[in-house]
Design a protein around this motif. Structure first.
Motif, mmCIF file in Angstrom:
data_model
loop_
_atom_site.group_PDB
_atom_site.id
_atom_site.type_symbol
_atom_site.label_atom_id
_atom_site.label_comp_id
_atom_site.label_asym_id
_atom_site.label_seq_id
_atom_site.Cartn_x
_atom_site.Cartn_y
_atom_site.Cartn_z
ATOM 1 N N THR A 1 9.699 -29.783 4.991
ATOM 2 C CA THR A 1 9.758 -28.713 5.948
ATOM 3 C C THR A 1 8.374 -28.745 6.500
ATOM 4 O O THR A 1 8.161 -28.762 7.892
ATOM 5 C CB THR A 1 10.268 -27.255 5.725
ATOM 6 N N VAL A 2 7.569 -28.549 5.876
ATOM 7 C CA VAL A 2 6.018 -28.424 6.353
ATOM 8 C C VAL A 2 5.670 -29.815 6.809
ATOM 9 O O VAL A 2 5.042 -29.955 8.123
ATOM 10 C CB VAL A 2 5.005 -28.124 5.216
ATOM 11 N N TYR B 1 9.369 -38.881 10.566
ATOM 12 C CA TYR B 1 10.102 -38.474 9.527
ATOM 13 C C TYR B 1 10.127 -39.732 8.600
ATOM 14 O O TYR B 1 10.364 -39.563 7.435
ATOM 15 C CB TYR B 1 11.783 -38.861 9.899
ATOM 16 N N LEU C 1 6.544 -31.034 10.449
ATOM 17 C CA LEU C 1 6.090 -30.479 11.632
ATOM 18 C C LEU C 1 4.814 -31.214 12.165
ATOM 19 O O LEU C 1 4.571 -31.198 13.258
ATOM 20 C CB LEU C 1 5.734 -28.985 11.270
ATOM 21 N N CYS C 2 4.397 -32.032 11.316
ATOM 22 C CA CYS C 2 3.145 -32.807 11.781
ATOM 23 C C CYS C 2 3.262 -34.248 11.513
ATOM 24 O O CYS C 2 2.053 -35.006 12.055
ATOM 25 C CB CYS C 2 1.888 -32.158 10.936
#
Length: 510
Positions: free
Chosen positions: A452-453, A460, A456-457
């Motif tokens: 999940t974290v 994939y 964000l950055c």
């Protein structure tokens, strides 16, 4: 027990490589054939599997158990007579089936909703007798504990299928449809594996003897297993017809319904079957030994083998679940360029547990002469699956098949464990179950949170690789903390081998 683990390790290495190659080929097919073409290919294979199951399915495992029985009595003649009887039984079914299917080709082809499926099926049916006999010879290797030959020939068959398939699909431009080329590759692999197995059987001293005294007992013992596996193949074939039909009734177009079936059975299921490589290898090695102990009435040894098998199976499944929960969605996109398959993989992660238990318990029970009971258990689970596929597509779409599969595995796993407890007296200790939970549950939580974290950055692919690495490292540490593995001993062995190689090189130079 040490030899058992060593044999299991050898078979597992081959099975993993074979599974990896098959998985890679499935990715290639998914991209070259597309979801609809993959659905056509899968339907034809599923229907062919019914007739292959009728011809030989129950015989290999029954033959391996009978050979184990003869080995306990040191009767080589009995082993060879049983093998001959199994081959004759297989031909007794496969040859008439092949002739009848070609004689009634026109009416039989009407069972397929798409004529392309019929074309594929009639390419595959040419190899029915050959691959049925090969399955029997493979069963004789199994019973004689020739696990290396068993594994190598299986791997060669996979390599030939992939090599011929890729060559035909990418290297030959002709009027033949791509799905037909994929079926031709399967047929060529059947011919090659049959030839290699027969040659090896005779080279190792195998003979065909009179089946007198073995024919009827072998036929009688194999019928319940054949009935169970035939029912399984028939169920899969029925699902391949009913599922798209029920999706169309729920509003899907014909091509969309077939594509959805292709996603579930051609993309999701091969990934979900990952534990099968490990568990299948364990079963291959364990079944002959367990059968020998069972017939010698060595109750303590039987209980110990069952306890080890269940514990190992639970550990394998639980180690893989964190990867599916945290990375399943991204894996579907990465492998198949299909987001829907990834979501299904993530949602089905927990199904790995009952599915793995079903795989190992069915093999264990069949080796202990419980073929009839496993047949009834199978039918009970299949009924639940069929009900889900019939009634749920209107509400869940393609998810109805996955829910049905989960219901089937849960029912089968619970019933099989109850029966196995009665037969062996042991399953798996509570202490072992708690240790497995402690070694895997934290990894699942860390994997989900980290994914999940990172999403964000990072993209994939990078996020998935980092999560897989982190979960794997954490699981190794947890396995060490829970005393499943000894890292110090592993490091010692690795370093000792490195130093041995260096000393050998130094002596060679001197």
């Amino acid at each position: 027990m040490q030899n058992l683990y060593r044999s299991a390790a050898v078979v597992t290495v081959f099975a993993l490589f074979e599974h990896f190659l098959g998985f890679l080929y499935r990715i290639i097919l998914s991209r070259l054939l597309g979801p609809e073409g993959l659905g056509v290919y899968q339907v034809a294979l599923t229907v062919f599997a019914v007739f292959l199951t009728i011809s030989s399915s129950g015989l290999p495992i029954t033959l391996s158990r009978v050979i184990s029985k003869h080995r306990a009595k040191n009767s080589l003649k009995g082993e060879q007579s049983a093998t001959t009887a199994a081959i004759l039984i297989s031909l007794m079914f496969s040859v008439p089936i092949t002739l009848l299917l070609f004689f009634f080709r026109t009416p039989f082809s009407t069972i397929f909703s798409d004529p392309r499926c019929a074309d594929l099926f009639y390419i595959l049916i040419f190899g029915l007798s050959l691959t049925s006999v090969y399955a029997i010879i493979r069963g004789s290797f199994w019973g004689n504990k020739r696990f290396f030959a068993y594994s190598v020939i299986e791997l060669i068959e996979e390599i030939i299928m992939i090599g011929v398939g890729v060559f035909l699909l990418l290297g030959i431009s002709s009027g033949v449809a791509d799905v037909n080329k994929a079926a031709i590759a399967v047929l060529v692999s059947y011919i090659c594996s049959f030839t290699i197995a027969i040659i090896y059987y005779f080279v190792k001293g195998g003979k065909f003897r009179s089946p007198k005294g073995e024919f009827l007992p072998l036929l009688k013992s194999s019928l319940p297993v054949t009935a169970m596996r035939t029912s399984s193949s028939l169920m899969n074939s029925l699902i391949s017809v009913v599922f798209p039909m029920r999706l169309m009734a729920a509003g899907f177009s014909s091509s969309k319904a077939l594509a959805e079936y292709g996603v579930v059975c051609g993309m999701v299921m091969p990934v979900l079957m990952t534990p099968g490589s490990f568990i299948g290898s364990l079963a291959v090695v364990l079944v002959p030994t367990l059968a020998e102990c069972y017939y010698r009435k060595q109750t303590e040894e039987v209980g110990g083998l069952v306890e080890k098998a269940i514990g190992t199976t639970l550990l394998i499944a639980c180690l893989l679940i964190p990867f599916f929960l945290s990375c399943g969605e991204n894996v579907g996109i990465f492998l198949f360029s299909n987001a829907e398959s990834g979501i299904m993989l993530r949602n089905c992660a927990l199904v790995l547990l009952p599915m793995s238990i079903t795989m190992i318990t069915t093999s264990l029970l069949n080796s202990m002469n419980c073929e009839r009971q496993t047949l009834f258990i199978f039918l009970f689970g299949s009924a639940a699956m069929l009900l889900c596929v019939w009634f749920l597509p209107a509400y869940l779409g393609s998810g109805a098949l996955l829910v049905g599969m989960a219901a089937d595995y849960c029912i089968t796993a619970v019933c099989s464990l109850v029966l196995l407890k009665k037969k062996a007296g042991k399953l798996c200790s509570l202490k072992t179950i708690l240790r497995i939970a402690l070694a895997t549950l934290p990894a699942a939580g860390v994997g989900i949170g980290l994914k999940t974290v990172l999403m964000l950055c990072l993209d994939y692919v990078s996020a998935t690789i980092l999560v897989i690495f982190a979960v794997a490292l954490l699981e190794v540490l947890l396995l060490w903390a829970c005393r499943f593995i000894d890292l110090k001993q592993i490091c010692r062995k690795i370093f000792s081998r490195i130093f041995r190689k260096k000393s050998k090189k130094a002596r060679a130079h001197s």
